[in-house]
Design an enzyme around this catalytic site. Sequence first.
Site, PDB file in Angstrom:
ATOM      1  N   CYS A 180     -15.893  12.375 -52.921  1.00  0.00           N
ATOM      2  CA  CYS A 180     -16.627  13.398 -51.728  1.00  0.00           C
ATOM      3  C   CYS A 180     -16.153  12.734 -50.399  1.00  0.00           C
ATOM      4  O   CYS A 180     -15.989  13.488 -49.401  1.00  0.00           O
ATOM      5  CB  CYS A 180     -18.060  13.321 -52.091  1.00  0.00           C
ATOM      6  N   CYS A 184     -20.394   9.450 -48.237  1.00  0.00           N
ATOM      7  CA  CYS A 184     -20.964   8.310 -47.881  1.00  0.00           C
ATOM      8  C   CYS A 184     -19.643   7.373 -47.787  1.00  0.00           C
ATOM      9  O   CYS A 184     -18.875   7.647 -48.647  1.00  0.00           O
ATOM     10  CB  CYS A 184     -21.942   8.009 -49.009  1.00  0.00           C
ATOM     11  N   CYS A 208     -26.547  16.264 -54.654  1.00  0.00           N
ATOM     12  CA  CYS A 208     -26.057  15.171 -53.641  1.00  0.00           C
ATOM     13  C   CYS A 208     -27.211  14.326 -53.524  1.00  0.00           C
ATOM     14  O   CYS A 208     -28.457  14.504 -53.412  1.00  0.00           O
ATOM     15  CB  CYS A 208     -25.693  15.600 -52.197  1.00  0.00           C
ATOM     16  N   CYS A 220     -25.374   7.468 -30.829  1.00  0.00           N
ATOM     17  CA  CYS A 220     -24.973   7.614 -32.369  1.00  0.00           C
ATOM     18  C   CYS A 220     -23.326   6.889 -32.459  1.00  0.00           C
ATOM     19  O   CYS A 220     -22.751   7.328 -33.644  1.00  0.00           O
ATOM     20  CB  CYS A 220     -24.949   8.944 -32.749  1.00  0.00           C
TER      21      CYS A 220
END
Length: 472
Positions: free
Chosen positions: A97, A100, A180, A429
Amino acid sequence: MKSSHKKYDKSPSKDQQSVQLKVGQQMPLTIKRLGINGEGVGYFKRKVVFVPGALPNEEIVAEVTKAGARFTEAKIVKIRKQSKERIEPPCPIYDQCGGCQLQHMEYAATLREKQDIIRQAFERHTKLKMEKLVIQPTIGMDDPWYYRNKSQLQVAKKDGRVIAGLYAMNSHKLIDLSACMVQHKTTNKVTRVMKQILADLNISIYDERKHQGVIRTIVTRVGFETGHVQVVLVTNEKEIPRKDVLLDEIQKRLPEVNSLMQNINGKKTSLIFGEETVHLSGEEVIEEKLGDISFELSARAFFQLNPIQTVKLYNEAKRAAKLTGTEKVVDAYCGVGTIGLWLADGASEVRGMDVIEASIIDARVNADNHGYKHFTYEVGTAEEWLPKWVKEGWKPDVVVVDPPRTGCDEKLLKTIVEVKPKRVVYVSCNPSTLAKDIEHLRTKGFKVENVQPVDMFPWTAQVESVTILTRT
């Protein structure tokens, strides 16, 4: 996630230039640290090498996958000495995916490394004396799973099935996400049922290559505190085939959906949303609460994705602001007004601005709903409004900034320097752009008191932080 390795490297030295690494070449490597994308960083004959999946202190055999003048990318061939902090990723599609990056590392260790990623950014982009810079331990989650309140999943047809998911890293291969482990369980369930409804009714699905078909994306947002659910169907064209039947089926099979919206995006683009949003059924907004504060969220409104950690992040911003009830506060990049509302009880007045008109409309509604009369929200930039307000005799004591990953606009930094607030609270961020902006303010009369990292996105390489700056 796109590579950001160029942020790390200076021009290659003569020693680095003399090393001619080739794709397919294997080498022994000791991993020194984690990089900004969560990859392991090692050095081969003083040349920096980035290895996804490798952990600090591991000794590996790596194979070059990309050879460049400034850096090299490689993959793990063999782990000779494994980190004690390496664990088995619990997600079955973790390696496909790409959503992560750190599920193969103990959670406590990821918090330490995120603190170090911020330290690396300050070492690289500032002239601060690192022994005097206070970077607090990262504030983590008690239960770092199922924390995301919103999913945006691309829809496609594969072997006759309707799938919805994310594109694998550096590819256009869509990985179907059914359960997920970092998404709220309700968003997982709603997406699964939506896929089945679309399949059962044979609703036209968008084909990216042909730029044909209707349903492009399923966006699902859930209110953690309220339980409200909103679904946005992003479509390639305005007309949805069998729309009435589709709406009936959604109502039958997903009675928990409070708001059903359509967004039209007919462009060939990687952007999720188009300009036009249509109300299909239910409410036009959903409600969410952070602490005692409630927010109305429209389909395109920005809202923090991890509400549990958002409370911790905003508490740190409030602590950093040190409000006594008399201060005038500017909430730059205010969005729907979340940070300003969080600071409301300690400020004499709050003024905010954002370039997105829909966000300002939501911010005004949210302030009115709480009975706050000492709030002003305007459409536009801080560099446009701040000088105007100062000229009118209104000067802020505290400026709070929460910019996108690209950091603060250069004009905004210049404006902050000219306005001279007593305190700047920088919610970030992106450690790299944070450090660059801090260096600019530091050289113009602001002192860094401390940096507090907060883990908003467990198991990813992302780290948010709150930095306190005071005027010297």
